[in-house]
Each structure stands twice: as structure tokens, then as C-alpha cells.
Write a protein that holds these residues in place. Structure first.
Motif, PDB file in Angstrom:
ATOM      1  N   ALA A   1       0.831  -1.207   0.000  1.00 45.51           N
ATOM      2  CA  ALA A   1       0.000   0.000   0.000  1.00 45.51           C
ATOM      3  C   ALA A   1       0.870   1.263   0.000  1.00 45.51           C
ATOM      4  O   ALA A   1       0.574   2.233  -0.710  1.00 45.51           O
ATOM      5  N   GLN A   2       1.950   1.265   0.777  1.00 47.24           N
ATOM      6  CA  GLN A   2       2.853   2.426   0.805  1.00 47.24           C
ATOM      7  C   GLN A   2       3.524   2.623  -0.547  1.00 47.24           C
ATOM      8  O   GLN A   2       3.678   3.746  -1.020  1.00 47.24           O
ATOM      9  N   PHE A   3       3.922   1.524  -1.182  1.00 43.30           N
ATOM     10  CA  PHE A   3       4.568   1.603  -2.487  1.00 43.30           C
ATOM     11  C   PHE A   3       3.604   2.167  -3.527  1.00 43.30           C
ATOM     12  O   PHE A   3       3.956   3.067  -4.304  1.00 43.30           O
ATOM     13  N   LEU A   4       2.374   1.654  -3.542  1.00 39.77           N
ATOM     14  CA  LEU A   4       1.374   2.137  -4.496  1.00 39.77           C
ATOM     15  C   LEU A   4       1.032   3.602  -4.238  1.00 39.77           C
ATOM     16  O   LEU A   4       0.829   4.379  -5.176  1.00 39.77           O
ATOM     17  N   ASP A   5       0.991   3.996  -2.972  1.00 42.52           N
ATOM     18  CA  ASP A   5       0.729   5.387  -2.625  1.00 42.52           C
ATOM     19  C   ASP A   5       1.875   6.279  -3.118  1.00 42.52           C
ATOM     20  O   ASP A   5       1.651   7.373  -3.643  1.00 42.52           O
ATOM     21  N   GLU A   6       3.093   5.797  -2.962  1.00 42.13           N
ATOM     22  CA  GLU A   6       4.267   6.527  -3.448  1.00 42.13           C
ATOM     23  C   GLU A   6       4.172   6.716  -4.963  1.00 42.13           C
ATOM     24  O   GLU A   6       4.455   7.791  -5.489  1.00 42.13           O
ATOM     25  N   MET A   7       3.740   5.666  -5.662  1.00 43.56           N
ATOM     26  CA  MET A   7       3.607   5.733  -7.114  1.00 43.56           C
ATOM     27  C   MET A   7       2.514   6.736  -7.509  1.00 43.56           C
ATOM     28  O   MET A   7       2.711   7.550  -8.406  1.00 43.56           O
TER      29      MET A   7
ATOM     30  N   HIS B   1       1.423   9.340  -5.924  1.00 40.20           N
ATOM     31  CA  HIS B   1       1.724  10.723  -5.560  1.00 40.20           C
ATOM     32  C   HIS B   1       3.009  11.255  -6.195  1.00 40.20           C
ATOM     33  O   HIS B   1       3.444  12.354  -5.866  1.00 40.20           O
ATOM     34  N   SER B   2       3.617  10.502  -7.070  1.00 41.40           N
ATOM     35  CA  SER B   2       4.826  10.968  -7.745  1.00 41.40           C
ATOM     36  C   SER B   2       4.455  11.991  -8.811  1.00 41.40           C
ATOM     37  O   SER B   2       3.412  11.893  -9.446  1.00 41.40           O
ATOM     38  N   THR B   3       5.304  12.977  -8.981  1.00 40.34           N
ATOM     39  CA  THR B   3       5.100  13.950 -10.046  1.00 40.34           C
ATOM     40  C   THR B   3       6.407  14.127 -10.804  1.00 40.34           C
ATOM     41  O   THR B   3       7.465  14.191 -10.192  1.00 40.34           O
ATOM     42  N   PRO B   4       6.378  14.194 -12.101  1.00 42.63           N
ATOM     43  CA  PRO B   4       5.207  13.993 -12.932  1.00 42.63           C
ATOM     44  C   PRO B   4       4.719  12.556 -12.825  1.00 42.63           C
ATOM     45  O   PRO B   4       5.391  11.722 -12.225  1.00 42.63           O
ATOM     46  N   THR B   5       3.567  12.283 -13.423  1.00 38.07           N
ATOM     47  CA  THR B   5       2.985  10.944 -13.329  1.00 38.07           C
ATOM     48  C   THR B   5       4.015   9.906 -13.758  1.00 38.07           C
ATOM     49  O   THR B   5       4.578   9.999 -14.843  1.00 38.07           O
ATOM     50  N   PRO B   6       4.277   8.928 -12.895  1.00 39.92           N
ATOM     51  CA  PRO B   6       5.298   7.924 -13.209  1.00 39.92           C
ATOM     52  C   PRO B   6       4.838   6.970 -14.308  1.00 39.92           C
ATOM     53  O   PRO B   6       3.642   6.803 -14.545  1.00 39.92           O
ATOM     54  N   ALA B   7       5.799   6.359 -14.952  1.00 42.06           N
ATOM     55  CA  ALA B   7       5.517   5.377 -15.987  1.00 42.06           C
ATOM     56  C   ALA B   7       5.635   3.980 -15.391  1.00 42.06           C
ATOM     57  O   ALA B   7       6.712   3.602 -14.934  1.00 42.06           O
ATOM     58  N   PRO B   8       4.521   3.216 -15.366  1.00 45.06           N
ATOM     59  CA  PRO B   8       4.617   1.836 -14.876  1.00 45.06           C
ATOM     60  C   PRO B   8       5.551   1.021 -15.777  1.00 45.06           C
ATOM     61  O   PRO B   8       5.639   1.260 -16.972  1.00 45.06           O
ATOM     62  N   VAL B   9       6.247   0.085 -15.198  1.00 43.64           N
ATOM     63  CA  VAL B   9       7.145  -0.788 -15.947  1.00 43.64           C
ATOM     64  C   VAL B   9       6.596  -2.201 -15.823  1.00 43.64           C
ATOM     65  O   VAL B   9       6.361  -2.675 -14.709  1.00 43.64           O
TER      66      VAL B   9
ATOM     67  N   PHE C   1       7.938   1.083 -11.227  1.00 39.32           N
ATOM     68  CA  PHE C   1       7.658   2.280 -12.005  1.00 39.32           C
ATOM     69  C   PHE C   1       8.908   3.129 -12.114  1.00 39.32           C
ATOM     70  O   PHE C   1       9.834   3.013 -11.317  1.00 39.32           O
ATOM     71  N   VAL C   2       8.925   3.985 -13.148  1.00 38.31           N
ATOM     72  CA  VAL C   2      10.024   4.912 -13.386  1.00 38.31           C
ATOM     73  C   VAL C   2       9.532   6.301 -13.040  1.00 38.31           C
ATOM     74  O   VAL C   2       8.442   6.706 -13.440  1.00 38.31           O
ATOM     75  N   ASP C   3      10.348   7.055 -12.286  1.00 35.37           N
ATOM     76  CA  ASP C   3       9.975   8.405 -11.885  1.00 35.37           C
ATOM     77  C   ASP C   3      11.217   9.235 -11.611  1.00 35.37           C
ATOM     78  O   ASP C   3      12.107   8.790 -10.878  1.00 35.37           O
ATOM     79  N   ASN C   4      11.290  10.417 -12.207  1.00 34.45           N
ATOM     80  CA  ASN C   4      12.380  11.366 -11.942  1.00 34.45           C
ATOM     81  C   ASN C   4      13.769  10.741 -12.014  1.00 34.45           C
ATOM     82  O   ASN C   4      14.599  10.957 -11.133  1.00 34.45           O
TER      83      ASN C   4
ATOM     84  N   TYR D   1      11.817   2.351  -9.413  1.00 28.84           N
ATOM     85  CA  TYR D   1      11.366   1.881  -8.104  1.00 28.84           C
ATOM     86  C   TYR D   1      10.755   0.501  -8.287  1.00 28.84           C
ATOM     87  O   TYR D   1       9.863   0.324  -9.114  1.00 28.84           O
ATOM     88  N   VAL D   2      11.231  -0.455  -7.502  1.00 26.58           N
ATOM     89  CA  VAL D   2      10.788  -1.847  -7.640  1.00 26.58           C
ATOM     90  C   VAL D   2      10.420  -2.369  -6.259  1.00 26.58           C
ATOM     91  O   VAL D   2      11.140  -2.136  -5.281  1.00 26.58           O
ATOM     92  N   TRP D   3       9.278  -3.083  -6.181  1.00 29.47           N
ATOM     93  CA  TRP D   3       8.797  -3.619  -4.903  1.00 29.47           C
ATOM     94  C   TRP D   3       8.474  -5.093  -5.062  1.00 29.47           C
ATOM     95  O   TRP D   3       7.916  -5.517  -6.077  1.00 29.47           O
ATOM     96  N   GLN D   4       8.830  -5.862  -4.048  1.00 30.60           N
ATOM     97  CA  GLN D   4       8.410  -7.266  -3.960  1.00 30.60           C
ATOM     98  C   GLN D   4       8.418  -7.680  -2.501  1.00 30.60           C
ATOM     99  O   GLN D   4       9.433  -7.556  -1.809  1.00 30.60           O
TER     100      GLN D   4
END
Length: 152
Positions: free
Chosen positions: A85-91, A93-101, A111-114, A118-121
Motif C-alpha cells: 500500500a505504501q509503495f502504491l501510494d508513493e507511485m 503521488h509521484s510527479t510527474p505521473t510515473p511510468a509503470p514498468v 515504475f520509473v519516476d524522476n 522503483y521496484v517492490w516485492q
């Protein structure tokens, strides 16, 4: 002021059960990838150095000096522990809108951002930073998957 900061930090540690233990158990990110695995991301033979505090650990790899200015490409990896949930929330609220990978299943989100990947498992989050990773996010994801295997 210093007492206020210390009290606030103590409250944060006490408010999140197991957070102090989780931070203490963060692995050295330099052990998650070998220099040879990172060489493509930094343009040649890589060397690494660890940095950080007791709250986070970062490993930065540098390639050989290149070009007229003799600059080196760099890539870093930071390890953290967050819930899904924290990871998805981080994704979100990222700006600009992150690109899912596309992570290829197995409970991996990315996802890719700035300039970072960012990778979660399973509660482990890796942040990989470097220009190579924004141009080739799937190659960065392959490095992240190798690092996640070493965490298990």
C-alpha cells in the motif's frame, strides 16, 4: 530544538512496530549486485562505494572516466522496507505521473519516476538511480530482479 527532533524521531520509531528492527536489518546494497553485473549500466568496469546512515543504505557504482571531460556514469541502489500500500501510494503521488514498468508477474511492481526505477516485492523496495535506467528501464528491472533474489 534538538530535544524536539529527538523526541519526534523516538515517537516515529515507537509508532511503527518493528521499524527500528527493520532498519537495522537492511542489507548492505553493495552485496546485492556484483560490479560485473552493473558494468553495462555505467559504461565499463565498475567500482562501488557504500554510503548512508542508520536509516538508509545506498551503494553507488561508478564506471571508468569517459570523453573529453573524463566524467563517469553512475548508478545507485537504495534498499528500504515498505508495504505494498505504501509503495502504491508513493507511485500515485509521484510527479510527474510515473511510468509503470511491466515487471513480469511474481508479485513484483515497478515504475520509473524522476530518473529512478522503483521496484517492490514482498515488502522490499529498491530504488535504482542513474541515466541508464531511465533510457533502459527493462534492463534496470533485470538488475533489480537479481538484487531481489539476493534479498531472499
Amino acid at each position: 530544538m534538538r530535544c524536539t527532533l529527538i523526541a519526534t524521531a523516538l515517537l516515529l520509531v515507537l509508532a511503527v512496530p518493528g521499524s527500528a528492527r527493520a532498519v537495522a536489518q537492511l542489507p548492505n546494497p553493495c552485496t546485492l549486485l556484483m560490479d560485473s553485473q552493473v558494468s553495462a549500466a555505467v559504461g565499463g568496469a565498475a567500482t562501488h562505494a557504500e554510503s548512508g546512515t542508520r536509516l538508509y543504505h545506498v551503494c553507488t557504482w561508478s564506471g571508468p572516466p569517459q570523453g573529453y571531460a573524463q566524467t563517469s556514469q553512475q548508478m545507485s541502489i537504495q534498499v528500504g522496507r515498505v508495504t505494498k500500500a505504501q509503495f502504491l501510494d508513493e507511485m500515485r503521488h509521484s510527479t510527474p505521473t510515473p511510468a509503470p514498468v511491466p515487471a513480469g508477474g511474481r508479485g513484483i511492481l515497478a515504475f520509473v519516476d524522476n530518473g529512478g526505477l522503483y521496484v517492490w516485492q514482498g515488502g522490499d523496495e529498491l530504488e535504482l538511480d542513474g541515466p541508464y535506467l531511465t533510457v533502459y528501464p527493462l534492463k534496470g528491472l533485470a538488475l533489480a530482479k537479481l538484487a531481489l533474489k539476493r534479498l531472499r
